[in-house]
Scaffold this motif. Sequence first.
Motif, mmCIF file in Angstrom:
data_model
loop_
_atom_site.group_PDB
_atom_site.id
_atom_site.type_symbol
_atom_site.label_atom_id
_atom_site.label_comp_id
_atom_site.label_asym_id
_atom_site.label_seq_id
_atom_site.Cartn_x
_atom_site.Cartn_y
_atom_site.Cartn_z
ATOM 1 N N ALA A 113 0.842 -1.211 0.000
ATOM 2 C CA ALA A 113 0.000 0.000 0.000
ATOM 3 C C ALA A 113 0.869 1.251 0.000
ATOM 4 N N LYS A 114 1.988 1.212 0.738
ATOM 5 C CA LYS A 114 2.890 2.372 0.763
ATOM 6 C C LYS A 114 3.513 2.612 -0.613
ATOM 7 N N LEU A 115 4.035 1.541 -1.225
ATOM 8 C CA LEU A 115 4.677 1.703 -2.536
ATOM 9 C C LEU A 115 3.664 2.245 -3.541
ATOM 10 N N ASP A 116 2.439 1.726 -3.460
ATOM 11 C CA ASP A 116 1.411 2.177 -4.389
ATOM 12 C C ASP A 116 1.041 3.641 -4.146
ATOM 13 N N LEU A 117 0.980 4.014 -2.877
ATOM 14 C CA LEU A 117 0.674 5.418 -2.542
ATOM 15 C C LEU A 117 1.731 6.352 -3.130
ATOM 16 N N VAL A 118 2.981 5.949 -3.024
ATOM 17 C CA VAL A 118 4.064 6.779 -3.580
ATOM 18 C C VAL A 118 3.896 6.889 -5.101
ATOM 19 N N CYS A 119 3.598 5.770 -5.745
ATOM 20 C CA CYS A 119 3.411 5.805 -7.211
ATOM 21 C C CYS A 119 2.278 6.753 -7.578
ATOM 22 N N ARG A 120 1.187 6.718 -6.791
ATOM 23 C CA ARG A 120 0.034 7.571 -7.109
ATOM 24 C C ARG A 120 0.329 9.040 -6.821
ATOM 25 N N LYS A 121 1.039 9.305 -5.738
ATOM 26 C CA LYS A 121 1.403 10.703 -5.456
ATOM 27 C C LYS A 121 2.294 11.263 -6.573
ATOM 28 N N LEU A 122 3.113 10.392 -7.146
ATOM 29 C CA LEU A 122 4.002 10.827 -8.227
ATOM 30 C C LEU A 122 3.292 10.841 -9.573
ATOM 31 N N ALA A 123 2.040 10.374 -9.589
ATOM 32 C CA ALA A 123 1.241 10.304 -10.834
ATOM 33 C C ALA A 123 2.002 9.573 -11.939
ATOM 34 N N LEU A 124 2.546 8.406 -11.609
ATOM 35 C CA LEU A 124 3.333 7.656 -12.588
ATOM 36 C C LEU A 124 2.446 7.149 -13.721
ATOM 37 N N LYS A 125 2.981 7.175 -14.925
ATOM 38 C CA LYS A 125 2.259 6.695 -16.119
ATOM 39 C C LYS A 125 3.237 5.852 -16.948
ATOM 40 N N PRO A 126 2.693 4.933 -17.766
ATOM 41 C CA PRO A 126 3.574 4.107 -18.592
ATOM 42 C C PRO A 126 4.529 4.963 -19.421
ATOM 43 N N GLY A 127 5.757 4.505 -19.508
ATOM 44 C CA GLY A 127 6.754 5.197 -20.328
ATOM 45 C C GLY A 127 7.523 6.284 -19.583
ATOM 46 N N MET A 128 7.034 6.668 -18.401
ATOM 47 C CA MET A 128 7.757 7.694 -17.634
ATOM 48 C C MET A 128 9.094 7.145 -17.153
ATOM 49 N N ARG A 129 9.986 8.066 -16.835
ATOM 50 C CA ARG A 129 11.295 7.688 -16.292
ATOM 51 C C ARG A 129 11.303 8.015 -14.807
ATOM 52 N N LEU A 130 11.467 6.986 -13.976
ATOM 53 C CA LEU A 130 11.466 7.162 -12.506
ATOM 54 C C LEU A 130 12.867 6.910 -11.963
ATOM 55 N N LEU A 131 13.290 7.765 -11.038
ATOM 56 C CA LEU A 131 14.531 7.516 -10.294
ATOM 57 C C LEU A 131 14.152 7.222 -8.845
ATOM 58 N N ASP A 132 14.608 6.094 -8.306
ATOM 59 C CA ASP A 132 14.392 5.811 -6.880
ATOM 60 C C ASP A 132 15.743 5.928 -6.182
ATOM 61 N N VAL A 133 15.876 6.977 -5.377
ATOM 62 C CA VAL A 133 17.143 7.260 -4.705
ATOM 63 C C VAL A 133 17.179 6.473 -3.403
ATOM 64 N N GLY A 134 18.193 5.642 -3.219
ATOM 65 C CA GLY A 134 18.238 4.788 -2.012
ATOM 66 C C GLY A 134 17.223 3.674 -2.159
ATOM 67 N N CYS A 135 17.444 2.837 -3.186
ATOM 68 C CA CYS A 135 16.400 1.879 -3.604
ATOM 69 C C CYS A 135 16.355 0.621 -2.754
ATOM 70 N N GLY A 136 17.285 0.475 -1.810
ATOM 71 C CA GLY A 136 17.264 -0.709 -0.962
ATOM 72 C C GLY A 136 17.345 -1.982 -1.777
ATOM 73 N N TRP A 137 16.420 -2.899 -1.545
ATOM 74 C CA TRP A 137 16.432 -4.188 -2.238
ATOM 75 C C TRP A 137 15.532 -4.166 -3.470
ATOM 76 N N GLY A 138 15.188 -2.965 -3.938
ATOM 77 C CA GLY A 138 14.540 -2.834 -5.243
ATOM 78 C C GLY A 138 13.017 -2.873 -5.253
ATOM 79 N N SER A 139 12.374 -2.861 -4.088
ATOM 80 C CA SER A 139 10.919 -3.061 -4.069
ATOM 81 C C SER A 139 10.147 -1.945 -4.780
#
Length: 439
Positions: free
Chosen positions: A187-213
């Motif tokens: 739910a947290k990961l999804d909330l972050v995606c929605r706050k960022l308004a991610l759409k197919p084809g966008m370029r996302l950078l995850d800073v401090g990605c941990g184990w990649g989740s």
Amino acid sequence: MVQAAGRLDTLLKETLGGPLPLRLRAWDGSEVGPADAPTLVVRSRRALHRLLWRPGELGLARAWVAGEITVEGDLYEALRRLAPLLWQRTEQPEPRRARGLRPDTRLLRTAGQVLALAGPSLPPPPPREEVPPRHGLKHTLRRDRAAISHHYDVGNDFYTMVLGPSMVYSCGYWPDRDSTLEQAQAAKLDLVCRKLALKPGMRLLDVGCGWGSMVLHAAEHYGVHAVGITISVEQAEFARKRVVDAGLTDRVEIRVQDYRQIDDGPFDAISSIGMAEHVGSAAYLTYARQLHGLLRPGGRLLNHQIARPPREDESTYAVDEFIDRYVFPDGELSPVGSTVSLLERAGLEVRDLESIREHYALTLRAWVANLEREWADAVRLVTPGRARIWRLYMAASALAFEQNGIGVNQVLAVRPRSGGSSEMPLVRGPWSPPEAAAD
Ligand SMILES: C[S@@+](CC[C@H](N)C(=O)[O-])C[C@H]1O[C@@H](n2cnc3c(N)ncnc32)[C@H](O)[C@@H]1O
């Protein structure tokens, strides 16, 4: 025969500046204190040496790490009872430290009596897991990598055990108190995606990605091209394997890279989840400017970060010694107001702030439960001292979030376009569902 617990109780009263709010059992089996309280078990006289040389939190922590003291009964309740005493002490200046660690003579006399009960004194061995104190927070690339390695490169098996299959090492977002840790993290990961308004084809950078989740979730459910960076080599290896297993190598890249070294912007969106605590106030503006520079105009940043309350006089803030020496060397907490200011100074426009403090207490309790359930394996994987450190730091942190000693916030910011457009909807509403998500 004089029993150790009574004398020890007197000594602790002096050391902690108040009566010990726990039952106490000493190495000779003698007990004192309230019958209905959790029991502080002092297994060895060595614990006394540590308390004498460093009264308060660090002395107790050292004895805990060495296994010389433990708690029987509810650990959270024990910490809840101890917390006011420890905070009271650590808020005070420590003249003893300035004079070169000399215990005061009044305490020494009482301690001498306690030690005399069970034979000659023992020199305390230094606990192995402790990082030597380091002066000044320089935050060079090399030093930050060493600090991160201390905490994260302790074996992926250990983290798998504590974090569970979601492999997310930050606060979850609990739909309700009965949700599972895995549901909360998804739910947290999804909330972050929605706050960022991610759409197919966008370029996302995850800073401090941990184990990649996060990059996996965003690529799988939102169809983005994602770059995850970490400075932990073990994390990167684990994350890359997950990317291969998920069949996402064409859309997800994991790098061992410092945030200061990324030079292939622009990105449409940046997430930074549980990473900025490692940046430190001295480097925070550099961090904020770097992320601003990596975003395209109109792009969004979601910064998810632990915060501490502000102080009347900020110069009196000192990093918690136990956390600094044993857990997160060079980690540093700031008030959320400072974070917001620095993001704005870097040119970002802060659009939304959500405090999810209670969620971190739930998350930490779930991690502690995982650790306690697999205790024997944890001890085998990372040594008994390290397992004890993790249990204490996570339980104490859960309490700190519950009691509003610290908080955690998701700050959503945008890099406005040159004419001022933020590309944000006029009304925030609920964060939009993943309608545009890929299969
Ligand atoms: C608490 S973990 C959070 C991991 C992940 N975001 C999650 O929620 O599971 C912090 C992460 O920040 C990374 N990190 C810390 N300092 C960094 C730096 N200077 N540059 C890049 N990554 C850094 C660590 O390697 C680690 O992956």
